[in-house]
Enzyme design. Structure first.
Site, short mmCIF file in Angstrom:
data_model
loop_
_atom_site.label_atom_id
_atom_site.label_comp_id
_atom_site.label_asym_id
_atom_site.label_seq_id
_atom_site.Cartn_x
_atom_site.Cartn_y
_atom_site.Cartn_z
N TRP A 127 0.84 -1.16 -0.03
CA TRP A 127 -0.06 -0.02 0.07
C TRP A 127 0.97 1.33 0.09
CZ3 TRP A 127 -2.07 2.47 4.78
CH2 TRP A 127 -3.33 3.70 4.34
N ASP A 208 -0.23 -5.56 9.47
CA ASP A 208 -1.21 -4.25 8.96
C ASP A 208 -2.50 -5.24 8.77
OD1 ASP A 208 -2.72 -2.11 8.07
OD2 ASP A 208 -1.57 -1.79 6.35
N ALA A 210 -6.28 -4.55 7.62
CA ALA A 210 -7.31 -3.69 7.24
C ALA A 210 -8.50 -4.32 6.76
CB ALA A 210 -6.73 -2.75 6.36
N LYS A 243 -13.05 -0.76 6.65
CA LYS A 243 -13.87 -1.54 5.66
C LYS A 243 -14.74 -2.59 6.44
CE LYS A 243 -10.65 0.51 3.43
NZ LYS A 243 -9.05 0.27 3.53
N1 PMP Z 1 -3.60 -0.67 5.51
C1 PMP Z 1 -3.85 -0.86 4.34
C2 PMP Z 1 -3.18 -1.97 3.42
C3 PMP Z 1 -5.00 -0.37 3.75
O1 PMP Z 1 -5.42 -0.58 2.49
C4 PMP Z 1 -5.78 0.69 4.34
C5 PMP Z 1 -6.85 1.51 3.51
N2 PMP Z 1 -6.93 1.78 2.46
C6 PMP Z 1 -5.40 0.91 5.45
C7 PMP Z 1 -4.34 0.29 6.04
C8 PMP Z 1 -5.92 2.15 6.67
O2 PMP Z 1 -7.16 2.51 6.30
P1 PMP Z 1 -8.01 3.48 7.31
O3 PMP Z 1 -7.03 4.64 7.66
O4 PMP Z 1 -8.93 4.23 6.18
O5 PMP Z 1 -8.32 2.90 8.23
#
Ligand code: PMP
Length: 394
Positions: A127, A208, A210, A243
C-alpha cells in the site's frame, strides 16, 4: 515561510477518481478507488452501524473526553476480534487511533522510539502509504519480493531470500490478510515459515490488518496474525475498522503491541498513550464506540457478521465469475489467480500501457499498477471487463 514549501506529488488514486468523474461515457467502470461498493455502486452504511448509532444517540449522555488510549471497552473488543484467544489480554497494550492509517503512523513512531537503528522491510508492492509515511518519518526501509507477476501468486522464495538479508532488530511489515494491492496472500504454512525466519534472525513483525472479514471470513483472515502474535516475542499490529464496519470517515483504528513478557505491558501501554497525547491527544470515539457496541451485543454482532459475510461472498462471486469468463474467452487458465486472490483487490499483471488502453478504449479505470477493486464490478460489468481485458492484449 510558506514560500519554502515544495509542491506535493498529486495522489494518483485521487487523480484517477477525478478523471473518472470527468469521463462522459455512460458505460465507464470505476475499479480504482479503495472502498467497498455494492452492486449498485454505493458504499452503504451497514445495518448494525445504523442501529448502534440510533441506540447511541438515545443513550449517550456526555461527549466528555475518553482516555488517552481511547475507551477501554473498544480495546478489549478489538483485541478479541483480531487476536481471539491466541494471546492473553494482559499481553496486549492497545490504543485507539484515527483509522488504520493512524495506527500505522503511531506504530512507526513507537518503532522509531524503541528501535532507532531498525530498517523496515516492506513487501514489493505494498500500500503506497506505507513507504510514504516511513519516508516522512525518516526511517530506513527496504523491499522484499512478494508478488510474482507471472503466476499472480506470492513469490515466496524471493520473499524469504530477501528477508534473509535483514539484520537482527529489523522490522517486517506484513499484511494480515487481503494484501493490498495484489490480493495474493500467504498460506498458513507460509506464515509459519516466515515466523521461523523472523525468530531465527531476531526480526520483529508489524502486521497491518485492514480487511479482516473480506477474504476467507473473520476467523480465517486473522489466523496469520494470531499465529504471529502467539509465537513471536513481540508483535506490533495496526488494525482498521474502515472496511469491515464500513465506517471509513469515522476514522476508527487501533494499534496493538503484543509482548510475551508481561512485565513490559505497563510501560508499553504508557508509551502508546504518550504517543496519542503528542500527536492528537484523545483519539476519535464515535466509530470506536459503535464498534464496541456491535461486538459486545449478540443481536448487533450477528447482524453485522451476516452483512459482512454477504459483502465477502459477493466479492468472491465476482472474482470467480471474472476468472471463469476470462478462462472462456482466453481458452487458458492464465487468469485463474483472480479466483485465488482474496479481498477487495487483485493485481491483474497488465503493463501501464495496457491499463491506459483499458481506460482510453473501454472506459475502465484501474490503478496504473493494474490493481483492480473487485467491488467496483457487478454481474453486468464482469463480462464487459473480461472482454476488454482480452481485447487489450493482456
Ligand atoms: N492498510 C491498508 C493495507 C489499507 O489498504 C488501508 C486502507 N486503504 C489502511 C491500512 C488504512 O485505512 P484507514 O486509515 O482508512 O482505516
Amino acid at each position: 515561510m510558506l514560500t519554502n514549501l515544495k509542491p506535493q506529488p498529486a495522489d494518483k488514486i485521487l487523480q484517477l477518481m477525478q478523471m473518472f468523474k470527468d469521463d462522459p461515457r455512460d458505460d465507464k467502470i470505476d475499479l480504482g478507488v479503495g472502498v467497498y461498493k455494492d452492486a449498485s455502486g454505493n458504499t452503504p452504511v451497514m445495518r448494525a452501524i445504523k442501529a448502534a448509532e440510533k441506540q447511541l444517540w438515545e443513550a449517550e449522555t456526555t461527549k466528555a473526553y475518553t482516555g488517552l488510549a481511547g475507551d477501554p471497552a473498544y480495546a478489549d473488543a478489538m483485541v478479541a476480534l483480531v487476536l481471539g484467544t491466541s494471546v492473553e489480554r494482559d499481553q496486549v497494550a492497545a490504543a485507539a487511533t484515527p483509522g488504520g492509517t493512524g495506527a500505522i503512523r503511531q506504530g512507526l513512531e513507537l518503532i522509531r522510539m524503541a528501535a532507532p537503528d531498525a530498517t523496515i522491510w516492506l513487501s514489493n508492492p505494498t500500500w503506497p502509504n506505507h513507504p510514504s509515511i516511513i519516508k516522512y518519518l525518516g526511517i530506513p526501509m527496504q523491499e522484499y519480493r512478494y508478488f510474482d507477476n507471472e503466476t499472480g501468486g506470492v513469490d515466496f522464495d524471493g520473499m524469504l531470500e530477501d528477508l534473509g538479508k535483514a539484520k537482527a532488530g529489523d522490522i517486517v511489515l506484513l499484511h494480515g490478510c487481503c494484501h493490498n494491492p495484489t490480493g495474493a496472500n500467504l498460506t498458513l504454512p507460509q506464515w509459519a515459515e516466515v515466523i521461523a525466519l523472523m525468530q531465527d534472525m531476531g526480526l520483529t513483525p508489524f502486521v497491518d490488518i485492514a480487511y479482516q472479514g473480506f477474504g476467507d471470513g473473520l476467523e480465517d483472515d486473522a489466523a496469520g496474525v494470531r499465529m504471529v502474535a502467539s509465537e513471536m516475542p513481540e508483535t506490533i499490529i495496526a488494525a482498521s475498522c474502515s472496511k469491515n464496519f464500513g465506517i471509513y470517515r469515522e476514522r476508527t483504528g487501533i494499534l496493538m503491541a503484543v509482548g510475551q513478557d508481561k512485565a513490559l505491558h505497563k510501560v508499553t501501554q504508557a508509551n502508546l498513550a504518550f504517543l496519542n497525547r503528542q500527536n492528537y491527544s484523545f483519539p476519535p470515539d464515535h466509530g470506536a464506540r459503535l464498534v464496541s457496541m456491535i461486538l459486545t451485543d449478540d443481536a448487533l454482532r450477528a447482524d453485522w457478521q451476516a452483512e459482512l459475510e454477504e459483502v465477502r461472498l459477493g466479492m468472491l462471486d465476482l472474482r470467480k465469475n471474472l476468472a471463469s469468463e476470462l478462462q472462456r474467452l482466453s481458452g487458458s487458465d492464465r487468469f485463474g489467480f483472480l479466483g485465488q486472490h482474496r479481498g477487495m483487490f487483485s493485481r491483474l499483471g497488465a503493463t501501464p500501457e495496457q491499463v491506459e488502453t483499458l481506460r482510453r478504449d473501454h472506459g475502465i479505470y484501474m490503478i496504473g499498477d493494474s490493481r483492480m477493486n473487485i467491488a467496483g464490478l457487478n454481474a453486468k460489468t464482469v463480462p464487459i471487463l473480461a472482454d476488454a481485458i482480452i481485447k487489450s492484449g493482456i
